[in-house]
Design an enzyme around this catalytic site. Structure first.
Site, PDB file in Angstrom:
ATOM      1  N   LYS A  82       0.545   4.687   6.648  1.00  0.00           N
ATOM      2  CA  LYS A  82       0.084   5.546   5.552  1.00  0.00           C
ATOM      3  C   LYS A  82       0.791   6.900   5.650  1.00  0.00           C
ATOM      4  O   LYS A  82       1.444   7.204   6.634  1.00  0.00           O
ATOM      5  CB  LYS A  82      -1.431   5.774   5.598  1.00  0.00           C
TER       6      LYS A  82
ATOM      7  N   SER B  71       0.807  -1.227   0.000  1.00  0.00           N
ATOM      8  CA  SER B  71       0.000   0.000   0.000  1.00  0.00           C
ATOM      9  C   SER B  71       0.840   1.277   0.000  1.00  0.00           C
ATOM     10  O   SER B  71       0.345   2.337  -0.376  1.00  0.00           O
ATOM     11  CB  SER B  71      -0.954   0.016   1.193  1.00  0.00           C
TER      12      SER B  71
END
Length: 198
Positions: A105, A55
């Protein structure tokens, strides 16, 4: 063997036993101190983390090992551009993710900012982000949303393969574990992970 020799031998054996037990006790004390230090460092200062998915590719690859520091956020709040590790918010826990299943993230916006994704581009407060760190432009649109105070909007650098704020919403700042700052494995990619000012 004389009585004096027997006493001397007995004292010698006793001294050896005392020395052995003293050494064992010192080693136990060192071990306890080391364990306490390790727990304190991991809880309050820094800890290692493993990247389980793509990701955050190309910034971080599957299998990368990172140092996540926890000290700086005692003095200032997380900032856009920071790559953070966090506990999944309630929205993800309701989907079956465990609280200890940490995510990683990049912060795109903080409380009070608006975020829009349109035509493959991300805008914060109507300003186009220069995102030279992403794998490819997002293949989705997101109507303008305003980030509430005390929350963050986070996205993966692999925009089209990231379970992030565009899917599940805002991240409470209290869920932030720390700031990813250094990759220590694999050896050929060792080095600092600098936040990108966006």
């Amino acid at each position: 063997m004389t009585i004096d020799q027997e006493k001397e031998q007995s004292n010698s054996i006793s001294n050896k036993k005392n020395t052995t037990w003293k050494t064992i006790w010192e080693n136990i004390q060192i071990l306890v101190i080391a364990i306490i230090l390790a727990v304190v460092i991991r809880t309050f200062i820094a800890e290692p983390r493993y990247i389980p998915s793509e990701s955050m590719y190309p910034t971080l690859a599957t299998g990368d090992r990172l140092v996540v520091e926890k000290v700086s956020y005692y003095f200032h709040s997380p900032q856009p551009g920071d790559i953070i590790v966090f506990e999944p918010p309630m929205q993800l826990q309701l989907q079956g993710y465990q609280r200890n299943q940490a995510f990683i993230k990049r912060i795109i916006a903080k409380g009070g900012d608006s975020v829009t994704v349109k035509d493959g581009k991300v805008y914060v407060n109507n300003q186009l982000l220069n995102e030279n760190y992403i794998l490819e432009s997002p293949h989705y649109n997101l109507e303008s949303v305003e980030v509430p105070e005390g929350y963050l909007f986070v996205m993966g650098d692999n925009r089209n393969n990231s379970n992030d704020s565009h899917v599940w919403g805002f991240l409470p700042e209290k869920n932030v574990i720390g700031h990813a700052i250094f990759r220590f494995f694999p050896w050929q990619r060792i080095g600092s992970i600098l936040s990108t000012i966006i």
